[in-house]
Design a protein around this motif. Structure first.
Motif: not given
Length: 325
Positions: A264-270, A285-287
């Motif tokens: 399982l591959k995971i990408v987040g956000y923040d 993904i870097v805000q």
């Protein structure tokens, strides 16, 4: 005994009006007169009434911040950056955590207005709260759509969703789920899942968006994520539209025997500072929190001054490449 302005005037040998003009830096006064007043204040240990001076000037140097919660790495860092910049600009802050509860947000909003804040920076959002329409306060929103005349500061949510989905696909994932929520919240963050759906369609893949409400507690989120694994046993990639959900997905997957990133591959956000320190393995993904805070503060100060400002400012994002993809 409380020292009053009359006492300062008597010791300085000037009128009360002259003392008031010195305190408020109003009108022309000789250096000699100003020194006499300051010397009298010092000898009497006189403390000017800051509240009265602020009301006289029609400003309190207070700014209200309303956000879902500071018990979240992204919002915690954002509030800290806002407070730092506002303090440097001469403002103090009052903070309310709304958890996207309309009643709680309205209570905080009324309290802040009653405290005569000079402006608001808002990251929580319930559009139908009447005070946002009638308060006549300068307001700046971060990643929320408020009213048509309230400026919005947001990361490039669409590009972030595009980058995240392409990362997963280019790493070999085909059955990719996106977590997102709440679905009724009007926010530019919805563009993340819009981009996900567009990219999936461009690769002839079927998008599936799974609701994980931001306002749920950890246990309810964990149960929802476990149910997601049961509903989509074939999934091999997940785009979690915030890092807290991504961390819970990772924990749940490990508990169920998945190997990250092979199964399982995971990408987040923040991509907050704390997340990258405590979970550097998470690809996210870097805000640009510092730049978002800077833009929000400068925009609010411009609004307080009555200047025109852009109604939307989009800030570029970048990828933090961990080991989850």
């Amino acid at each position: 005994m409380v020292v009053k302005i009359d006492d300062v005037a008597r010791v300085a040998g000037v009128s009360k009006t002259t003392v008031s003009r010195v305190l408020n830096n109003r009108g022309y006064l000789s250096e000699k007169t100003i020194k006499k007043v300051h010397d009298a204040m010092e000898s009497l240990n006189y403390q000017p009434n800051a509240v009265a001076r602020q009301l006289y000037k029609k400003e309190t140097k207070l700014v209200g911040l309303i956000f879902p919660t500071v018990d979240n790495p992204f919002f915690g860092q954002l509030v800290a950056e806002l407070e730092k910049r506002l303090f440097d600009a001469g403002f103090k802050v009052l903070i309310g955590n709304s958890m996207n509860d309309p009643e709680k947000e309205e209570t905080y909003l009324k309290e802040l207005i009653s405290n005569q804040v000079d402006g608001l920076i808002v990251g929580a959002q319930n559009k139908d709260i009447s005070e946002y329409h009638t308060s006549n306060l300068p307001v700046v929103a971060i990643d929320r759509v408020m009213n048509e005349d309230i400026p919005v500061i947001a990361s490039d949510n669409y590009m972030g969703g595009k980058l995240a989905t392409e990362l997963l696909i280019n790493s070999g994932a085909k059955h990719i789920i996106s977590t997102h929520g709440p679905i009724n919240l009007k926010t530019p963050a919805n563009r993340r899942v819009e981009a996900y759906a567009d990219v999936m369609a461009s690769y002839n893949l079927v998008p599936h968006t799974y609701m994980v409400d931001f306002s749920w507690d950890f246990e309810k989120k964990r149960q929802a994520i476990e149910a997601m694994f049961s509903k989509y046993p074939e999934m091999d990639g997940i785009f979690a539209t915030n890092d807290m959900d991504a961390a819970l997905v990772w924990q749940t997957a490990t508990k169920l025997g998945y190997n990250i990133p092979d199964d399982l591959k995971i990408v987040g956000y923040d991509g907050s500072n704390i997340t990258r320190v405590l979970l550097p393995e998470l690809t996210t993904i870097v805000q640009p929190v510092e730049l978002m805070a800077e833009r929000a503060v400068t925009t609010l100060i411009s609004r307080i001054k009555g200047d025109d400002t852009p109604l939307e400012q989009i800030i570029p994002v970048k990828v933090w490449r961990g080991e989850s993809v």
